[in-house]
Design a protein around this motif. Sequence first.
Motif, PDB file in Angstrom:
ATOM      1  N   ARG A  96       0.906  -1.179   0.119  1.00 24.56           N
ATOM      2  CA  ARG A  96       0.182  -0.214  -0.083  1.00 24.56           C
ATOM      3  C   ARG A  96       0.780   1.222  -0.228  1.00 24.56           C
ATOM      4  O   ARG A  96       0.515   2.242  -0.482  1.00 24.56           O
ATOM      5  N   LEU A  97       1.835   1.363   0.729  1.00 29.28           N
ATOM      6  CA  LEU A  97       2.899   2.320   0.587  1.00 29.28           C
ATOM      7  C   LEU A  97       3.565   2.604  -0.824  1.00 29.28           C
ATOM      8  O   LEU A  97       3.648   3.738  -1.234  1.00 29.28           O
ATOM      9  N   ALA A  98       3.711   1.406  -1.314  1.00 34.38           N
ATOM     10  CA  ALA A  98       4.195   1.465  -2.932  1.00 34.38           C
ATOM     11  C   ALA A  98       3.241   2.106  -3.893  1.00 34.38           C
ATOM     12  O   ALA A  98       3.378   2.916  -4.526  1.00 34.38           O
ATOM     13  N   TRP A  99       1.787   1.778  -3.466  1.00 41.73           N
ATOM     14  CA  TRP A  99       0.652   2.249  -4.237  1.00 41.73           C
ATOM     15  C   TRP A  99       0.561   3.836  -3.865  1.00 41.73           C
ATOM     16  O   TRP A  99       0.287   4.489  -4.718  1.00 41.73           O
ATOM     17  N   ARG A 100       0.858   4.170  -2.868  1.00 40.66           N
ATOM     18  CA  ARG A 100       0.961   5.714  -2.403  1.00 40.66           C
ATOM     19  C   ARG A 100       1.867   6.465  -3.033  1.00 40.66           C
ATOM     20  O   ARG A 100       2.060   7.748  -2.994  1.00 40.66           O
ATOM     21  N   GLY A 101       2.921   5.765  -3.678  1.00 44.45           N
ATOM     22  CA  GLY A 101       4.408   6.570  -4.060  1.00 44.45           C
ATOM     23  C   GLY A 101       5.449   6.669  -3.434  1.00 44.45           C
ATOM     24  O   GLY A 101       6.409   7.144  -3.992  1.00 44.45           O
ATOM     25  N   VAL A 102       5.538   5.725  -2.350  1.00 42.14           N
ATOM     26  CA  VAL A 102       6.668   5.847  -1.198  1.00 42.14           C
ATOM     27  C   VAL A 102       7.704   4.546  -2.052  1.00 42.14           C
ATOM     28  O   VAL A 102       7.356   3.515  -2.062  1.00 42.14           O
ATOM     29  N   LYS A 103       8.756   5.077  -2.454  1.00 39.32           N
ATOM     30  CA  LYS A 103       9.690   4.049  -3.049  1.00 39.32           C
ATOM     31  C   LYS A 103      10.485   3.320  -1.897  1.00 39.32           C
ATOM     32  O   LYS A 103      10.824   3.967  -0.856  1.00 39.32           O
ATOM     33  N   PRO A 104      11.046   2.257  -2.167  1.00 39.27           N
ATOM     34  CA  PRO A 104      11.573   1.351  -1.497  1.00 39.27           C
ATOM     35  C   PRO A 104      13.140   1.749  -1.566  1.00 39.27           C
ATOM     36  O   PRO A 104      13.846   1.752  -2.675  1.00 39.27           O
ATOM     37  N   VAL A 105      13.897   1.666  -0.234  1.00 42.29           N
ATOM     38  CA  VAL A 105      15.526   1.421  -0.342  1.00 42.29           C
ATOM     39  C   VAL A 105      15.729  -0.046   0.354  1.00 42.29           C
ATOM     40  O   VAL A 105      15.125   0.076   1.541  1.00 42.29           O
ATOM     41  N   ASN A 106      16.184  -0.726  -0.501  1.00 42.65           N
ATOM     42  CA  ASN A 106      16.601  -1.951   0.241  1.00 42.65           C
ATOM     43  C   ASN A 106      17.919  -2.191   0.833  1.00 42.65           C
ATOM     44  O   ASN A 106      19.044  -1.770   0.173  1.00 42.65           O
TER      45      ASN A 106
END
Length: 258
Positions: free
Chosen positions: A190-200
């Motif tokens: 849901r955060l990805a859908w919101r536009g929050v990009k991941p840093v792994n």
Amino acid sequence: MPDVSRTHLVLIPSYNTGERLFSTVEAARAQWNPVWVVIDGSTDGTGERLQTMAASDPGLRVSILRDNQGKGAAVLHGLREAQAAGFTHVLTMDSDGQHPADLIPAFMQASQDRPETMVLGRPVFDASAPLLRVRGRRVSNSWTQLETLFAGIGDSLYGFRVYPLADLKSVMEAQPWMRRFDFDTEAVVRLAWRGVKPVNIDAPVKYLTAEEGGVSHFRYGRDNVLLTWMHTRLVIEFVFRLPGLLWRRLRGAPPFQP
């Protein structure tokens, strides 16, 4: 003693973790200030003992929920209190000693460098990892990649993460799910859908034996049913989002929206 952060805190939900909770909290406190713990209806006396510790440690705060509500619900309780106190980001970690407290500063620094992102632990397993759990994780990761249109989420289940507080709280309060074991996976989707990009960031995970004080509340039947229901819901919602998502990508706009 670490300097006090006014923006980032460590948030540890705990349910009947026993003695392992105290070593986890001590390890986290050695790396970060402040550390907050939400006791999720524990009946093992750990909440009261931890409150005694907190009385002499201003960097430790303990909240006790009367009834067991689930990991996600405990995290949401902590998010609400943290936002009211002016914090902007939380690093969640499990209370059972599986997560590497020594990496807290590195994860927090990555978040401070790019506060608009979610900083996700990507697990590095050792021989202690149950093969069934590792294989099940691969299945969940595959579904998560589809549901986010390959947004770059390194792992869907590893709960050692730094979240933007307002974004996570918003997506949790918008729907009734994400309150139990489904929290970690649904949060990143849901955060990805919101536009929050991941840093792994790679991080070790250790499955402790009972002799080492390890405690697990994961139940293969119950929790796999919960995960299957969660992915079913997310895939259905993803299908409805897909036309708009693709259109936004063709226009060069951020691919996801609330």
